[in-house]
Write an enzyme that holds these catalytic residues in place. Structure first.
Site, mmCIF file in Angstrom:
data_model
loop_
_atom_site.group_PDB
_atom_site.id
_atom_site.type_symbol
_atom_site.label_atom_id
_atom_site.label_comp_id
_atom_site.label_asym_id
_atom_site.label_seq_id
_atom_site.Cartn_x
_atom_site.Cartn_y
_atom_site.Cartn_z
ATOM 1 N N GLU A 193 4.113 -6.845 1.284
ATOM 2 C CA GLU A 193 3.851 -7.154 -0.113
ATOM 3 C C GLU A 193 3.768 -5.886 -0.959
ATOM 4 O O GLU A 193 2.699 -5.488 -1.417
ATOM 5 C CB GLU A 193 2.559 -7.968 -0.213
ATOM 6 N N ARG A 221 -5.515 3.287 -16.318
ATOM 7 C CA ARG A 221 -5.671 3.962 -15.026
ATOM 8 C C ARG A 221 -6.346 5.334 -15.126
ATOM 9 O O ARG A 221 -7.222 5.634 -14.291
ATOM 10 C CB ARG A 221 -4.317 4.099 -14.324
ATOM 11 N N GLY A 260 0.762 -1.233 0.000
ATOM 12 C CA GLY A 260 0.000 0.000 0.000
ATOM 13 C C GLY A 260 0.793 1.283 0.000
ATOM 14 O O GLY A 260 0.220 2.366 -0.169
ATOM 15 N N TYR A 292 -9.552 5.524 -12.841
ATOM 16 C CA TYR A 292 -9.393 6.189 -11.553
ATOM 17 C C TYR A 292 -9.168 7.695 -11.658
ATOM 18 O O TYR A 292 -8.840 8.330 -10.647
ATOM 19 C CB TYR A 292 -8.184 5.616 -10.790
ATOM 20 N N GLY A 297 3.927 -3.433 -4.075
ATOM 21 C CA GLY A 297 3.705 -3.551 -5.512
ATOM 22 C C GLY A 297 4.008 -2.241 -6.189
ATOM 23 O O GLY A 297 5.089 -2.031 -6.750
ATOM 24 N N ARG A 298 3.067 -1.291 -6.106
ATOM 25 C CA ARG A 298 3.200 0.003 -6.767
ATOM 26 C C ARG A 298 4.506 0.711 -6.394
ATOM 27 O O ARG A 298 5.175 1.273 -7.260
ATOM 28 C CB ARG A 298 2.017 0.895 -6.381
ATOM 29 N N CYS A 317 -12.310 4.843 -29.416
ATOM 30 C CA CYS A 317 -13.627 5.454 -29.621
ATOM 31 C C CYS A 317 -14.428 5.459 -28.317
ATOM 32 O O CYS A 317 -15.484 4.832 -28.202
ATOM 33 C CB CYS A 317 -14.368 4.697 -30.716
ATOM 34 N N GLU A 318 -13.905 6.153 -27.335
ATOM 35 C CA GLU A 318 -14.544 6.338 -26.035
ATOM 36 C C GLU A 318 -14.206 7.736 -25.530
ATOM 37 O O GLU A 318 -13.045 8.168 -25.621
ATOM 38 C CB GLU A 318 -14.041 5.313 -25.006
ATOM 39 N N TYR A 330 0.354 -1.437 -12.766
ATOM 40 C CA TYR A 330 -1.006 -1.435 -13.294
ATOM 41 C C TYR A 330 -1.071 -0.725 -14.648
ATOM 42 O O TYR A 330 -2.046 -0.049 -14.956
ATOM 43 C CB TYR A 330 -1.976 -0.812 -12.279
#
Length: 443
Positions: free
Chosen positions: A292, A330, A258, A334, A294-295, A362-363, A392
């Site tokens: 653990e 992302r 985290g 987010y 990650g980021r 196309c969004e 990610y």
């Protein structure tokens, strides 16, 4: 900060990211490799991972805990970046992995991670995944529910084994991060409600094929202050004491990950903060500790290199690049912020103006930045680098709009190599079949 906005200037982005540099001949370099050279060979869009950056961060995190004389097992949260090269580098740095699927377990084993270095988390482990974890003899399965605990016992019994497990606790702590990456609040799908977990720990003593070795927690991602960590770990420490008072053994505490990073102008905590909170909250329990990350490890190691397809004048003015939301999801998921730098050397001395940086999908959500202050001279064919995309990023890519997966490149202090070839549309089509009844009759 830029006078035209509250965002970091181009120079701010450079100076806060030492692996990046600019020289007058080659423009933007990452770990000593000119990005325009990579683009000329590998094409764009292209993911670039910095091996030296990853090693430095992995070693810095370990050093923070060593300075506290606090032994900790390190398991990389490979959901953030699962390439074999990344796993190999971290294995060589002494890291195991935290997995959340059977596919990740297969990837980890293929990269040479020993079963004893694998922790299996995740709220929806299938029977097949649990069976594979038991049969491989991985270090620990973090059980997320009462139902999973009893299912694991049945599966281990069928395998003739005893499965080491920890109860993942939901401590009802607000991680003070984005709603979609908070995982430790009441109402989140993750973990066992903390008041229920103590009773369940005692009940599990009667199970013959599960050995409960401890507790686990993961509060959320991109956490920037000490207090949520302190609250969560203090609650876990109280639970360990309560369980022991009931006569049960608690050998391990898995602290999850985290720890956040600086994307825009955040004040990112150093790893020493996390080490200090864990030492103060859990250091006197006599348990084996693990984390653990990650980021924190992987995000700053990554760049998404892209080329300008077109600029479009209007209100606002658009820069359309060849990377899109199918590559980097992302921002669409987010509203996340990623730094963007030009690659050409002259661009760093150019006049600036606000642009909306968008992709070709196309969004309407295919937007990387609004009113981003960048060189006014940006034009078709120019290269840009989206920063801090190592977590990610490539792992969340899709082939939406029949856009094949981008190439991946590893740079390593002046060296570079393509580590995943660009997929082709023909590769996508080759994986598809047409039922016989849809084919025209022959003869």
């Amino acid at each position: 900060m830029n006078a035209l906005s509250s965002e970091p200037t181009l120079n701010d982005l450079l100076t806060s990211r030492p692996p990046l540099e600019v020289n007058a001949r080659d423009g933007l370099l990452f770990e000593g490799v000119p990005l325009h050279v990579i683009a000329a060979v590998a094409g764009t869009p292209c993911w670039i991972t910095g091996a030296g950056t990853l090693r430095r961060r992995a070693n810095a995190l370990k050093a923070a805990f060593e300075a506290r004389n606090l032994p900790v097992h390190f398991h990389f949260a490979m959901k953030s970046q699962d390439h074999q090269a990344t796993l190999t580098i971290l294995r060589e740095c002494g890291y195991g992995v935290d997995i959340v699927s059977g596919g990740e377990m297969t990837r980890a084993l293929h990269a040479g991670i020993k079963p004893n270095g694998i922790v299996f988390s995740g709220v929806g482990k299938s029977d097949l995944e649990l069976r594979a974890a038991v049969e491989h003899g991985i270090r620990q399965i973090n059980v997320e529910s009462v139902e999973e605990l009893y299912r694991l016992n049945d599966i281990a019994q069928a395998c003739g084994k005893i499965a080491p497990a920890a109860l993942r606790v939901n401590p009802d702590v607000d991680a003070q991060t984005h709603d979609k990456i908070s995982t430790g609040r009441a109402g989140d799908k993750f973990g066992i409600e903390h008041r229920r977990a103590v009773k369940l720990y005692a009940e599990a003593a009667a199970l013959e094929h599960v050995e409960l070795v401890g507790l686990a927690v993961h509060l959320g991602s991109q956490m920037l202050t000490a207090e949520p960590f302190r609250q969560g770990y203090s609650r876990l420490a109280d639970m360990v004491r309560e369980i022991r008072a009931l006569g049960h053994t608690v050998k391990t505490v898995d602290c999850g990950g985290g720890l956040g990073i600086r994307y825009q102008d955040e004040i990112a905590p150093p790893p020493e903060m996390l080490a200090g909170v864990i030492a103060e909250s859990l250091g006197d329990l006599g348990v084996e500790l693990s984390i653990e990350p990650g980021r924190w490890l992987s995000a700053p190691t990554g760049i998404l290199l892209s080329r300008v397809i077109e600029t479009k004048a209007g209100n606002p003015d658009f820069v359309v690049i060849d990377a899109a939301m199918n590559d980097l999801a992302r921002p669409a998921l987010y509203d996340s912020w990623h730094g963007i730098l030009p690659v050409a050397p002259a661009a760093f001395n150019d006049a600036l103006k606000p642009w909306d940086v968008v992709g070709p999908v196309c969004e309407s959500s295919d937007i990387f930045a609004k009113d981003r202050v960048l060189p006014a001279s940006l034009k078709r064919g120019d290269l840009v680098a989206l920063l801090d995309t190592g977590a990610y990023g490539s792992v969340m890519s899709s082939t939406y709009n029949s856009r094949p997966f981008a190439a991946q490149v590893l740079v390593d202090n002046g060296r570079w190599e393509i580590i995943r070839q660009r997929q082709s549309v023909q590769d996508l089509i080759a994986a598809e079949t047409i039922p016989d009844w849809l084919l025209p009759a022959h003869g």
